[in-house]
Motif scaffolding. Structure first.
Motif, PDB file in Angstrom:
ATOM      1  N   ARG A  22      34.481  38.692  47.335  1.00 20.15           N
ATOM      2  CA  ARG A  22      34.795  40.088  47.016  1.00 20.15           C
ATOM      3  C   ARG A  22      33.542  40.962  47.062  1.00 20.15           C
ATOM      4  NH1 ARG A  22      38.250  38.351  42.992  1.00 20.15           N
ATOM      5  NH2 ARG A  22      36.748  38.891  41.355  1.00 20.15           N
ATOM      6  N   GLU A  23      32.443  40.420  46.501  1.00 21.97           N
ATOM      7  CA  GLU A  23      31.178  41.174  46.494  1.00 21.97           C
ATOM      8  C   GLU A  23      30.684  41.428  47.915  1.00 21.97           C
ATOM      9  OE1 GLU A  23      28.670  38.822  43.994  1.00 21.97           O
ATOM     10  OE2 GLU A  23      29.686  39.459  42.148  1.00 21.97           O
ATOM     11  N   GLN A  24      30.820  40.395  48.778  1.00 22.26           N
ATOM     12  CA  GLN A  24      30.366  40.551  50.170  1.00 22.26           C
ATOM     13  C   GLN A  24      31.198  41.583  50.915  1.00 22.26           C
ATOM     14  OE1 GLN A  24      30.534  36.487  51.462  1.00 22.26           O
ATOM     15  NE2 GLN A  24      28.382  36.095  51.002  1.00 22.26           N
TER      16      GLN A  24
ATOM     17  N   SER B 259      30.728  53.512  53.013  1.00 25.88           N
ATOM     18  CA  SER B 259      30.837  54.286  51.768  1.00 25.88           C
ATOM     19  C   SER B 259      31.735  55.513  51.914  1.00 25.88           C
ATOM     20  CB  SER B 259      29.443  54.728  51.334  1.00 25.88           C
ATOM     21  OG  SER B 259      28.889  55.549  52.333  1.00 25.88           O
TER      22      SER B 259
ATOM     23  N   ALA C  15      32.764  44.143  49.553  1.00 23.88           N
ATOM     24  CA  ALA C  15      32.414  45.468  49.015  1.00 23.88           C
ATOM     25  C   ALA C  15      31.126  45.984  49.655  1.00 23.88           C
ATOM     26  CB  ALA C  15      32.248  45.387  47.504  1.00 23.88           C
ATOM     27  N   GLN C  16      30.183  45.074  49.919  1.00 26.05           N
ATOM     28  CA  GLN C  16      28.924  45.491  50.544  1.00 26.05           C
ATOM     29  C   GLN C  16      29.131  45.930  51.981  1.00 26.05           C
ATOM     30  OE1 GLN C  16      26.367  42.128  49.994  1.00 26.05           O
ATOM     31  NE2 GLN C  16      25.842  42.667  47.892  1.00 26.05           N
ATOM     32  N   ARG C  17      30.084  45.251  52.655  1.00 23.90           N
ATOM     33  CA  ARG C  17      30.309  45.554  54.080  1.00 23.90           C
ATOM     34  C   ARG C  17      31.071  46.858  54.303  1.00 23.90           C
ATOM     35  NH1 ARG C  17      32.791  40.453  55.687  1.00 23.90           N
ATOM     36  NH2 ARG C  17      31.165  39.014  55.113  1.00 23.90           N
ATOM     37  N   ARG C  18      31.911  47.211  53.317  1.00 23.08           N
ATOM     38  CA  ARG C  18      32.768  48.387  53.486  1.00 23.08           C
ATOM     39  C   ARG C  18      31.928  49.667  53.524  1.00 23.08           C
ATOM     40  NH1 ARG C  18      36.720  47.377  49.416  1.00 23.08           N
ATOM     41  NH2 ARG C  18      37.520  45.752  50.763  1.00 23.08           N
TER      42      ARG C  18
END
Length: 244
Positions: free
Chosen positions: A226-228, A235, A230-233
């Motif tokens: 999930r964290e990965q 802004s 969120a980083q890829r999405r």
């Protein structure tokens, strides 16, 4: 007994040195007597300070003709590592690893710092836990992980989890390659039985059973995924929206 954890001195291995400082009780700063303080020496000092572990200095290669241990002391005094013999707080030991010279003095100084500054006791009857130092995939043996047992006693048959890796301890090997049934606090041990190599730096711990180990590893794996994501999405800001 004292367990030494060797980390590479080369500049490229910042993460390994940071991790090394975090999992040890005392940092032994090895400085070459013919080289003096290097950028990676300064970096190692800051890792040890960030991890809040005491520093013992080993001035190595004193057998070489260019050796200048006094210069090393002067350079380290500028980094706030004042030698005890100069009225400071830091233990220095002049050694030669190659000639096995003065190593007993270094061990003595490590023990001195341990007695003076640290209360090193561990409960051997607790569930075992400790950091993963390194791991790899081995042809024929599967996932192999080295763990530094910091508390409790690790035994063959234990269910274990480290990050998103889990398993049952099938076999334990010492750093000499000897097969053993258990490992006590302070011992580095090689574990066979993880479903995949756990991440270095993860805390490994023994849990009640394999079902719980698998569940905890899955929960951790989900969170990391999930964290990965969120980083890829992005802004929400694109060039078009900026122009408009």
């Amino acid at each position: 007994g004292i367990t030494f954890l060797d980390t590479p001195g080369h500049e490229a291995f910042t993460a390994m040195r940071a991790r090394g400082a975090k999992v040890t009780d005392i940092a032994v700063l090895v400085v070459a007597a013919d080289d003096g303080v290097m950028p990676q020496t300064k970096e190692s000092i800051s890792h040890a300070r960030a991890a809040e572990v005491p520093i013992v200095v080993a001035v190595n290669k004193i057998d070489t003709p260019e050796a200048n241990p006094e210069r090393v002391r002067g350079e380290l005094a500028q980094e706030d590592l004042q030698p005890e013999e100069w009225g400071g707080q830091t233990q220095f030991s002049d050694v030669s690893a190659k000639e096995k010279q003065n190593l007993d003095d270094l061990l003595e100084k490590v023990l001195l710092v341990a007695d003076a500054e640290l209360e090193l006791t561990a409960n051997p009857t607790a569930e075992a836990s400790g950091p993963i130092i390194e791991s790899r995939l081995d042809v024929g043996r599967g996932a192999v992980a080295t763990m530094l047992v910091q508390r409790g006693t690790l035994r063959v048959g234990d269910a274990i989890v480290a990050g998103d890796a889990w398993g049952k301890v099938r076999a334990l090997y010492t750093y000499r390659g000897e097969k053993v049934r258990e490992a006590a606090p302070g011992e580095p041990i090689e574990i066979i039985g993880f479903d995949k190599p756990p991440q270095a730096g993860e805390l490994a711990r023994v849990v009640e059973n394999e079902r719980q180990a698998r569940h905890l590893a899955n929960v951790r794996g989900e969170r990391v995924r999930r964290e990965q994501l969120a980083q890829r999405r992005p802004s929400g800001v694109s060039l078009e929206s900026l122009f408009s």
